[in-house]
Design a protein around this motif. Structure first.
Motif, PDB file in Angstrom:
ATOM      1  N   GLY A  73      66.876 -50.942  -3.807  1.00 54.70           N
ATOM      2  CA  GLY A  73      65.752 -51.149  -4.710  1.00 54.70           C
ATOM      3  C   GLY A  73      65.104 -49.860  -5.155  1.00 54.70           C
ATOM      4  O   GLY A  73      65.772 -48.840  -5.382  1.00 54.70           O
ATOM      5  N   SER A  74      63.788 -49.893  -5.265  1.00 54.45           N
ATOM      6  CA  SER A  74      63.052 -48.725  -5.757  1.00 54.45           C
ATOM      7  C   SER A  74      63.032 -47.576  -4.754  1.00 54.45           C
ATOM      8  O   SER A  74      62.693 -46.452  -5.107  1.00 54.45           O
ATOM      9  CB  SER A  74      61.615 -49.122  -6.103  1.00 54.45           C
ATOM     10  N   GLN A  75      63.373 -47.848  -3.478  1.00 51.66           N
ATOM     11  CA  GLN A  75      63.405 -46.780  -2.481  1.00 51.66           C
ATOM     12  C   GLN A  75      64.564 -45.818  -2.709  1.00 51.66           C
ATOM     13  O   GLN A  75      64.501 -44.662  -2.301  1.00 51.66           O
ATOM     14  CB  GLN A  75      63.495 -47.383  -1.081  1.00 51.66           C
ATOM     15  N   GLY A  76      65.622 -46.293  -3.342  1.00 47.80           N
ATOM     16  CA  GLY A  76      66.752 -45.439  -3.639  1.00 47.80           C
ATOM     17  C   GLY A  76      67.707 -45.277  -2.470  1.00 47.80           C
ATOM     18  O   GLY A  76      67.441 -45.710  -1.346  1.00 47.80           O
ATOM     19  N   ILE A  77      68.841 -44.670  -2.755  1.00 40.74           N
ATOM     20  CA  ILE A  77      69.898 -44.460  -1.764  1.00 40.74           C
ATOM     21  C   ILE A  77      69.944 -42.986  -1.387  1.00 40.74           C
ATOM     22  O   ILE A  77      70.015 -42.114  -2.246  1.00 40.74           O
ATOM     23  CB  ILE A  77      71.269 -44.891  -2.325  1.00 40.74           C
ATOM     24  N   THR A  78      69.932 -42.719  -0.095  1.00 42.76           N
ATOM     25  CA  THR A  78      70.029 -41.353   0.417  1.00 42.76           C
ATOM     26  C   THR A  78      70.398 -41.413   1.908  1.00 42.76           C
ATOM     27  O   THR A  78      70.037 -42.389   2.579  1.00 42.76           O
ATOM     28  CB  THR A  78      68.705 -40.589   0.216  1.00 42.76           C
TER      29      THR A  78
END
Length: 543
Positions: free
Chosen positions: A299-304
Motif C-alpha cells: 500500500g502507501s507504506q511502499g516496498i523496501t
C-alpha cells in the motif's frame, strides 16, 4: 552500361578549429567538474572552494559538462574528437566525479532513466501521434514486477497463500497453464485470420473471450504457483536471489508490454482529447491498484528494501578503482543504464526508418488517409503502445533497484506530465531532442531549482516569494516561454519544424502571374456548380 555519377553533394569537411575548440571545452569542463566535486580539495582552496560549493555554481558546472555530449553531436568536428568527448564524458569523467560525490552518479542515472522514458513516450506521442497521459503506469508495472519479488514482500505473499490455500493444488496449475496455451493460440489464430479478411462481430467477440480466458489462466497459474511455493516462505523472507535480476529484466519488458496492449485494446478507437482523458484515467487506475493491493505492494507504506543485481567481478573492479562498497551498485546501474539507453536508441532509429515507423507517422499526419492506404490502425497503434510500454517497464525495474524503495506516490500523474514535457520541450519525433529535453527537465527539477532555493535561503527573502517555494511556478514559466519562443522544441525533427512553420514559408507570388494578389480586398464566393452563379441565379448553369 556505365553507372551514372552521383549528384548528391559531398558533406563539408569538419573545420579544424571546431575540433580543437571541442576538445579544449571538454578538457576544461572536465577539470572543473572533477575539482568542484572533490570535497577535500575544495577545503584547501579557500574562497574559490566556497564559491564552487555553492549549489547554483555546482548545478551550472554539471550542466556545462553535460553540454559536451551535445556539442559532440551538433558540431561538425573530426570523428575521433566526437568519440573522445562523448565516450570520455560518459565512461570516464562522470564515474570518476561520481566516486567523489555519489549524488552526481545518482543524478546521472536519473537523467538516463528519464531519457529512456521520454524515448518510449516519443514513439507513442511523437511518431504515432497518440496523446498518452498515463504513461507512468507502465513505469510502475516494471518497478513492482521486480520490487515485489526482490524484497521481503515476496515472503509475506507466500505466507498468506500458505495460510489461505483454498482449493488450489497442482490440478489448478495444470488448468491455468492449459487455459493460457489454448487462449494464446486462439488469439494468434484469430489475429492471423482477421489480417487476411475484414474482422466480423464473431471474430471480434471470439478475440475478447480469448483475452478474458488468457487473463483467467494467468491468474489461476500464478495463484497455484504461490500456494505450491508457500513452504519456501522462510527461505525467501528477504526476496529471491539477486541473480534473477537478468531474468526479470526480460519479464519486466514483457509485463509492461502486455499491460500496454491490454490498456490499448479498449481505447485505441478513440483519438485526440478523448484518448488523452481515458489514458489519464487508466494511469490513475494502476496507481490506485498499487495503493489498495496492500498484500502485494504494501500500500502507501511502499516496498523496501529492494535488492539490486549481484555482480562479484564488477564489484572487485570497482573496488580496485577506488569506489566504496556503498557505491558498487550505483556504478553498476550507471553502466547498465548506459547500455540499455544505447539499445533503446538503436531500436528507435531502426523503427523510425522501418515500414512500421512510416505507418506511425502516416497515422499521426492523417489517420483517415493512412487507413485508406491500407495501414491497419488498431494493430499499428497497439505496436506503438507495446513498444513504448516495454521501454518504460525495463526502466521501472532499474529505478526500483536504484531507489531500493518504491511506493504509489512515485508514479502519480505529475510523473507522466513531466515525461511528456520532456518530449515536447526537446522536440517531438527527434531522438536527440528528446534526450536533451530529459536532461534539461531533470537538471531543472533535481539540481538547478533546488540549488536556487538553497542559495537564496539565507538572503532574508520572504518565504512566500522564495524561489525554493516556487519551483513549480518557475518551471511552468520556463515551459510557457519555451513553447511561445520555440514551439518545435530545442532540437526539433525537420518534419516537425516544417509543419509548425508551414505558413511562414509560403510566399505571395501573385505579382509574377496573372492572378489577383493574396492581399486584395474581399472576393465574393459564388455558389458551387458547373458554372459560377450570382445571387438569384440557379446553380449549375441551369436555365
Amino acid at each position: 552500361m556505365t553507372a551514372m555519377p552521383s549528384t548528391r553533394p559531398a558533406p563539408p569537411a569538419p573545420a579544424p578549429e571546431r575540433t580543437i575548440m571541442l576538445v579544449l571545452i571538454f578538457l576544461v569542463t572536465s577539470g572543473i567538474l572533477l575539482v568542484s566535486h572533490n570535497g577535500p580539495l575544495l577545503d584547501t582552496l579557500g574562497p574559490l572552494g566556497t564559491f564552487l560549493k555553492n549549489p547554483i555554481v555546482e548545478a551550472l558546472m554539471v550542466s556545462l559538462f553535460l553540454a559536451n555530449v551535445l556539442f559532440a553531436h551538433l558540431w561538425r568536428a573530426a570523428p575521433w574528437a566526437k568519440a573522445l568527448v562523448g565516450l570520455g564524458s560518459l565512461l570516464i569523467v562522470l564515474p570518476l566525479a561520481g566516486r567523489e560525490d555519489t549524488s552526481l552518479l545518482d543524478l546521472s542515472i536519473q537523467i538516463m532513466i528519464f531519457a529512456a522514458l521520454a524515448l518510449g513516450l516519443n514513439i507513442v506521442v511523437g511518431l504515432a501521434g497518440l496523446l498518452d497521459l498515463g504513461y507512468v503506469a507502465f513505469f510502475a508495472v516494471g518497478a513492482y514486477t521486480w520490487g515485489i519479488f526482490a524484497s521481503p514482500r515476496f515472503g509475506e505473499v507466500l505466507k498468506y497463500y500458505g495460510s489461505h490455500p483454498g482449493a488450489t493444488n497442482a490440478g489448478t496449475l495444470a488448468i491455468g497453464l492449459f487455459l493460457v496455451v489454448v487462449t494464446a493460440a486462439s488469439m494468434l489464430y484469430i489475429n492471423r485470420l482477421t489480417a487476411r479478411t475484414a474482422p466480423t462481430p464473431t471474430t471480434t467477440w471470439s478475440f475478447r473471450l480469448a483475452s478474458f480466458g488468457l487473463i483467467a489462466g494467468l491468474v489461476l497459474a500464478v495463484r497455484a504457483i504461490a500456494v505450491l511455493m508457500s513452504g519456501q516462505a522462510g527461505a525467501l523472507a528477504n526476496g529471491i536471489n539477486p541473480g534473477f535480476f537478468w531474468l526479470f529484466l526480460a519479464l519486466s519488458i514483457m509485463a509492461a508490454a502486455i499491460v500496454g496492449v491490454l490498456i490499448g485494446l479498449p481505447v485505441l478507437r478513440l483519438k485526440g482529447d478523448y484518448l488523452a482523458i481515458i489514458t489519464l484515467g487508466l494511469g490513475e487506475v494502476i496507481r490506485v491498484l498499487a495503493n489498495n493491493l496492500s498484500l502485494y505492494t504494501a500500500g502507501s507504506q511502499g516496498i523496501t528494501p529492494i535488492k539490486s543485481a549481484s555482480v562479484p567481478w564488477f564489484d572487485k573492479l570497482a573496488g580496485a578503482l577506488g569506489f566504496s562498497d556503498d557505491q558498487f551498485y550505483l556504478l553498476f546501474l550507471y553502466f547498465l543504464v548506459l547500455i540499455v539507453i544505447a539499445v533503446i536508441l538503436t531500436v528507435n532509429v531502426r523503427l523510425d526508418r522501418s515500414r512500421i515507423g512510416r505507418a506511425w507517422i502516416a497515422i499521426r499526419d492523417d489517420e483517415v488517409a493512412a487507413q485508406a492506404m491500407g495501414v491497419p490502425l488498431v494493430q499499428t497503434k497497439l505496436i506503438a503502445f507495446a513498444t513504448g510500454a516495454s521501454f518504460a517497464g525495463v526502466m521501472g525495474m532499474i529505478f526500483a533497484a536504484k531507489q531500493t524503495f518504491i511506493s504509489p506516490e512515485s508514479f502519480n500523474l505529475f510523473q507522466s506530465i513531466g515525461v511528456l514535457s520532456m518530449v515536447i520541450l526537446g522536440g517531438m519525433g527527434s531522438f536527440p531532442g528528446v534526450i536533451l529535453g530529459a536532461a534539461v527537465v531533470t537538471l531543472l527539477n533535481l539540481r538547478i531549482l533546488p540549488g536556487l532555493g538553497e542559495a537564496t535561503a539565507n538572503l532574508g527573502i520572504p518565504q512566500q516569494v522564495n524561489p525554493g517555494q516556487l519551483q513549480r511556478l518557475i518551471f511552468g514559466i520556463i515551459l510557457v516561454a519555451m513553447m511561445l519562443l520555440r514551439p518545435e522544441g530545442l532540437l526539433p525533427n525537420r518534419r516537425r519544424t516544417l509543419e509548425l512553420h508551414h505558413d511562414e514559408n509560403q510566399e505571395d507570388d501573385s505579382g509574377h502571374g496573372s492572378g489577383g494578389a493574396l492581399t486584395a480586398g474581399p472576393v465574393e464566393v459564388l455558389s458551387p456548380g458547373l458554372a459560377p452563379a450570382a445571387e438569384g441565379e440557379r446553380s449549375g448553369g441551369t436555365k
